[in-house]
Design a protein around this motif. Sequence first.
Motif, PDB file in Angstrom:
ATOM      1  N   LEU A   1       0.822  -1.215   0.000  1.00 29.18           N
ATOM      2  CA  LEU A   1       0.000   0.000   0.000  1.00 29.18           C
ATOM      3  C   LEU A   1       0.851   1.258   0.000  1.00 29.18           C
ATOM      4  O   LEU A   1       0.491   2.256  -0.642  1.00 29.18           O
ATOM      5  CB  LEU A   1      -0.932  -0.007   1.219  1.00 29.18           C
ATOM      6  CG  LEU A   1      -2.058  -1.032   1.210  1.00 29.18           C
ATOM      7  CD1 LEU A   1      -2.849  -0.964   2.512  1.00 29.18           C
ATOM      8  CD2 LEU A   1      -2.998  -0.808   0.024  1.00 29.18           C
ATOM      9  N   PHE A   2       1.987   1.217   0.700  1.00 29.84           N
ATOM     10  CA  PHE A   2       2.790   2.433   0.845  1.00 29.84           C
ATOM     11  C   PHE A   2       3.969   2.490  -0.113  1.00 29.84           C
ATOM     12  O   PHE A   2       4.716   3.479  -0.096  1.00 29.84           O
ATOM     13  CB  PHE A   2       3.291   2.560   2.288  1.00 29.84           C
ATOM     14  CG  PHE A   2       2.202   2.772   3.292  1.00 29.84           C
ATOM     15  CD1 PHE A   2       1.452   3.936   3.293  1.00 29.84           C
ATOM     16  CD2 PHE A   2       1.904   1.794   4.233  1.00 29.84           C
ATOM     17  CE1 PHE A   2       0.438   4.125   4.207  1.00 29.84           C
ATOM     18  CE2 PHE A   2       0.896   1.973   5.150  1.00 29.84           C
ATOM     19  CZ  PHE A   2       0.154   3.151   5.138  1.00 29.84           C
ATOM     20  N   SER A   3       4.153   1.468  -0.926  1.00 26.90           N
ATOM     21  CA  SER A   3       5.276   1.491  -1.872  1.00 26.90           C
ATOM     22  C   SER A   3       5.176   2.621  -2.892  1.00 26.90           C
ATOM     23  O   SER A   3       6.211   3.224  -3.226  1.00 26.90           O
ATOM     24  CB  SER A   3       5.380   0.134  -2.582  1.00 26.90           C
ATOM     25  OG  SER A   3       4.203  -0.155  -3.307  1.00 26.90           O
ATOM     26  N   PRO A   4       3.991   2.990  -3.433  1.00 25.17           N
ATOM     27  CA  PRO A   4       3.958   4.142  -4.354  1.00 25.17           C
ATOM     28  C   PRO A   4       4.437   5.438  -3.710  1.00 25.17           C
ATOM     29  O   PRO A   4       5.131   6.240  -4.352  1.00 25.17           O
ATOM     30  CB  PRO A   4       2.477   4.232  -4.760  1.00 25.17           C
ATOM     31  CG  PRO A   4       1.938   2.864  -4.542  1.00 25.17           C
ATOM     32  CD  PRO A   4       2.674   2.351  -3.347  1.00 25.17           C
ATOM     33  N   LEU A   5       4.083   5.668  -2.431  1.00 23.38           N
ATOM     34  CA  LEU A   5       4.530   6.880  -1.750  1.00 23.38           C
ATOM     35  C   LEU A   5       6.042   6.866  -1.553  1.00 23.38           C
ATOM     36  O   LEU A   5       6.718   7.912  -1.706  1.00 23.38           O
ATOM     37  CB  LEU A   5       3.810   6.993  -0.408  1.00 23.38           C
ATOM     38  CG  LEU A   5       3.940   8.315   0.347  1.00 23.38           C
ATOM     39  CD1 LEU A   5       3.467   9.483  -0.498  1.00 23.38           C
ATOM     40  CD2 LEU A   5       3.159   8.252   1.652  1.00 23.38           C
TER      41      LEU A   5
ATOM     42  N   SER B   1      13.504   7.540   2.624  1.00 24.27           N
ATOM     43  CA  SER B   1      12.141   7.685   2.111  1.00 24.27           C
ATOM     44  C   SER B   1      11.164   6.829   2.927  1.00 24.27           C
ATOM     45  O   SER B   1      10.081   7.294   3.305  1.00 24.27           O
ATOM     46  CB  SER B   1      12.091   7.269   0.639  1.00 24.27           C
ATOM     47  OG  SER B   1      12.971   8.045  -0.137  1.00 24.27           O
ATOM     48  N   ILE B   2      11.561   5.589   3.209  1.00 22.90           N
ATOM     49  CA  ILE B   2      10.700   4.713   4.008  1.00 22.90           C
ATOM     50  C   ILE B   2      10.517   5.286   5.413  1.00 22.90           C
ATOM     51  O   ILE B   2       9.409   5.275   5.969  1.00 22.90           O
ATOM     52  CB  ILE B   2      11.291   3.298   4.067  1.00 22.90           C
ATOM     53  CG1 ILE B   2      11.437   2.721   2.653  1.00 22.90           C
ATOM     54  CG2 ILE B   2      10.422   2.379   4.909  1.00 22.90           C
ATOM     55  CD1 ILE B   2      12.214   1.428   2.599  1.00 22.90           C
ATOM     56  N   SER B   3      11.607   5.807   5.992  1.00 22.54           N
ATOM     57  CA  SER B   3      11.520   6.376   7.333  1.00 22.54           C
ATOM     58  C   SER B   3      10.586   7.569   7.364  1.00 22.54           C
ATOM     59  O   SER B   3       9.785   7.728   8.302  1.00 22.54           O
ATOM     60  CB  SER B   3      12.915   6.777   7.819  1.00 22.54           C
ATOM     61  OG  SER B   3      13.787   5.663   7.832  1.00 22.54           O
ATOM     62  N   LEU B   4      10.645   8.429   6.354  1.00 20.44           N
ATOM     63  CA  LEU B   4       9.759   9.592   6.297  1.00 20.44           C
ATOM     64  C   LEU B   4       8.293   9.173   6.182  1.00 20.44           C
ATOM     65  O   LEU B   4       7.417   9.774   6.815  1.00 20.44           O
ATOM     66  CB  LEU B   4      10.151  10.492   5.125  1.00 20.44           C
ATOM     67  CG  LEU B   4      11.475  11.248   5.251  1.00 20.44           C
ATOM     68  CD1 LEU B   4      11.767  12.028   3.975  1.00 20.44           C
ATOM     69  CD2 LEU B   4      11.427  12.195   6.455  1.00 20.44           C
ATOM     70  N   VAL B   5       8.029   8.133   5.391  1.00 21.04           N
ATOM     71  CA  VAL B   5       6.649   7.652   5.255  1.00 21.04           C
ATOM     72  C   VAL B   5       6.135   7.131   6.587  1.00 21.04           C
ATOM     73  O   VAL B   5       5.020   7.471   7.022  1.00 21.04           O
ATOM     74  CB  VAL B   5       6.572   6.564   4.160  1.00 21.04           C
ATOM     75  CG1 VAL B   5       5.212   5.890   4.183  1.00 21.04           C
ATOM     76  CG2 VAL B   5       6.826   7.170   2.797  1.00 21.04           C
ATOM     77  N   PHE B   6       6.935   6.327   7.275  1.00 23.87           N
ATOM     78  CA  PHE B   6       6.498   5.776   8.552  1.00 23.87           C
ATOM     79  C   PHE B   6       6.362   6.854   9.619  1.00 23.87           C
ATOM     80  O   PHE B   6       5.432   6.813  10.444  1.00 23.87           O
ATOM     81  CB  PHE B   6       7.479   4.687   9.017  1.00 23.87           C
ATOM     82  CG  PHE B   6       7.227   3.351   8.407  1.00 23.87           C
ATOM     83  CD1 PHE B   6       7.481   3.113   7.065  1.00 23.87           C
ATOM     84  CD2 PHE B   6       6.733   2.304   9.159  1.00 23.87           C
ATOM     85  CE1 PHE B   6       7.243   1.883   6.491  1.00 23.87           C
ATOM     86  CE2 PHE B   6       6.486   1.061   8.604  1.00 23.87           C
ATOM     87  CZ  PHE B   6       6.749   0.850   7.261  1.00 23.87           C
ATOM     88  N   ILE B   7       7.264   7.837   9.623  1.00 28.56           N
ATOM     89  CA  ILE B   7       7.154   8.937  10.584  1.00 28.56           C
ATOM     90  C   ILE B   7       5.889   9.748  10.317  1.00 28.56           C
ATOM     91  O   ILE B   7       5.168  10.144  11.240  1.00 28.56           O
ATOM     92  CB  ILE B   7       8.408   9.837  10.518  1.00 28.56           C
ATOM     93  CG1 ILE B   7       9.622   9.072  11.065  1.00 28.56           C
ATOM     94  CG2 ILE B   7       8.207  11.126  11.304  1.00 28.56           C
ATOM     95  CD1 ILE B   7      10.938   9.795  10.862  1.00 28.56           C
ATOM     96  N   GLY B   8       5.593   9.984   9.037  1.00 30.25           N
ATOM     97  CA  GLY B   8       4.363  10.713   8.700  1.00 30.25           C
ATOM     98  C   GLY B   8       3.118   9.971   9.142  1.00 30.25           C
ATOM     99  O   GLY B   8       2.175  10.576   9.674  1.00 30.25           O
TER     100      GLY B   8
ATOM    101  N   LEU C   1      -1.431   9.465  12.915  1.00 29.49           N
ATOM    102  CA  LEU C   1      -2.196   8.674  13.885  1.00 29.49           C
ATOM    103  C   LEU C   1      -2.177   9.325  15.271  1.00 29.49           C
ATOM    104  O   LEU C   1      -3.191   9.335  15.978  1.00 29.49           O
ATOM    105  CB  LEU C   1      -1.628   7.257  13.962  1.00 29.49           C
ATOM    106  CG  LEU C   1      -1.832   6.374  12.724  1.00 29.49           C
ATOM    107  CD1 LEU C   1      -1.146   5.022  12.910  1.00 29.49           C
ATOM    108  CD2 LEU C   1      -3.316   6.169  12.446  1.00 29.49           C
ATOM    109  N   THR C   2      -1.027   9.879  15.663  1.00 30.43           N
ATOM    110  CA  THR C   2      -0.935  10.533  16.971  1.00 30.43           C
ATOM    111  C   THR C   2      -1.857  11.739  17.056  1.00 30.43           C
ATOM    112  O   THR C   2      -2.577  11.929  18.053  1.00 30.43           O
ATOM    113  CB  THR C   2       0.516  10.952  17.251  1.00 30.43           C
ATOM    114  OG1 THR C   2       1.366   9.799  17.184  1.00 30.43           O
ATOM    115  CG2 THR C   2       0.641  11.592  18.629  1.00 30.43           C
ATOM    116  N   LEU C   3      -1.862  12.569  16.016  1.00 26.94           N
ATOM    117  CA  LEU C   3      -2.735  13.745  16.015  1.00 26.94           C
ATOM    118  C   LEU C   3      -4.209  13.338  16.024  1.00 26.94           C
ATOM    119  O   LEU C   3      -5.027  13.956  16.717  1.00 26.94           O
ATOM    120  CB  LEU C   3      -2.434  14.618  14.791  1.00 26.94           C
ATOM    121  CG  LEU C   3      -1.069  15.322  14.801  1.00 26.94           C
ATOM    122  CD1 LEU C   3      -0.855  16.073  13.491  1.00 26.94           C
ATOM    123  CD2 LEU C   3      -0.966  16.276  15.980  1.00 26.94           C
ATOM    124  N   ALA C   4      -4.530  12.291  15.248  1.00 25.90           N
ATOM    125  CA  ALA C   4      -5.927  11.841  15.218  1.00 25.90           C
ATOM    126  C   ALA C   4      -6.366  11.357  16.593  1.00 25.90           C
ATOM    127  O   ALA C   4      -7.453  11.704  17.081  1.00 25.90           O
ATOM    128  CB  ALA C   4      -6.087  10.734  14.177  1.00 25.90           C
TER     129      ALA C   4
END
Length: 406
Positions: free
Chosen positions: A41-45, A59-66, A71-74
């Motif tokens: 699911l997240f490979s395109p990003l 790039s993977i780290s930035l996606v996971f941090i985002g 989720l934290t804000l929600a």
Amino acid sequence: MVDRTLRRIFILSGIVLLLWVLYLLKPVVIPFVVAFFMAYLFSPLVEQFCKVGLPRWLSISLVFIGIGIALTLAVWYIIPLVWKQLMIARDSIPVGINWINSTFLPWVSSTFHIEEMEIDTSHMSSIVMDYVQTNYSADSIQAMLLSVAQSGLNFIQIGGTVVLIPIIAFYFLLDWQRMLDSLRRLIPRPYEQSTLAVVQECHSVLGAFVKGQFLVMILLGVVYATGLQLIGLEVGLIIGMVAGLASIIPYLGFAVGIVAAIIATFLQFGIDWMQLVLVLVVFMIGQAVEGYILQPFLLGDKIGLSPVAVVFAVLAGAQLAGFMGMLIALPVAAVIVVLLRHLRDFYEKSYLYGQPVVVSEDGASGDISIDTAQVHIDIELDPQSANSLQQTEKSSKIKPSDQQNS
């Protein structure tokens, strides 16, 4: 022929053995399967970040941090609202019981001419306590404590699995291209192009459906929550959110939302027909928005299933895999539809379907053309062969009467 048959039997036996081993290792395999789909699911990003020039690990780290920040804000903003709604629901329970005793049960008694009833909370509590003291001894309590401890261990195991899944997904994404190349090399060379075309179509359908369904869930939850809050329902926010999330399963979000909203309306307003009409209007507007705006623009005809087939897919998923089967029923159905479409095209082009074989001959050059659904063969004859073929045809056309006259 025997060697080919034995080879096919050997391959099928190997596949069955592999599936059986995977079934035995199901508790171990499930986290890897979930991590694989998470990486899918997240490979395109991740690829978009890599195109900018960032290293793949970054790039993977930035996606996971985002994802973690989102989720934290929600949770930070939603949990207080949900807690407030739960407190309102808790305070509404005594009011609802009082309304049932003072209004609803007398109306039922007078309308249907039955004996009056009343909900006595203190009597119900004493009944529960008596039942516990009578049916649960010290051994039962010890067994219950052991069960609770076992449940705690299971909870810790589930928590460990939840932590393990993102880690596995990270390594999947890190080696994503190499893993895809390895899978591509497993495809037999004659079937590579057709197989990749089918996989690409499944990928397009599945990706578009998942993204569209996610947006539909969020926007539909906003519509329901906003509408219920506007008509004055105090727990409208939590009901709208639950209805939106439940809409991942077709028709479940509407059913859960309208039943919960009607119950909450009775508890808050009593028998107020205007409020009930307003609740129905909110959910009718939600269904109209979903059917005429969200579904056509965000999903379109990504699955290609009729409403009856959608219901069948959801029920079949529930029967085969429970609640998780209901969640994945439509994506799996979308992939199955693509595979069945290609299987039908292959069948229609096969000799089993009855496609004719057309053989044509060019009289001037003597060339022969053979057309089938799969191949087109042109046979070009040299002049001497063509002349001898024409002479043979001419001699075969001479009648016996002509031979006798000569």
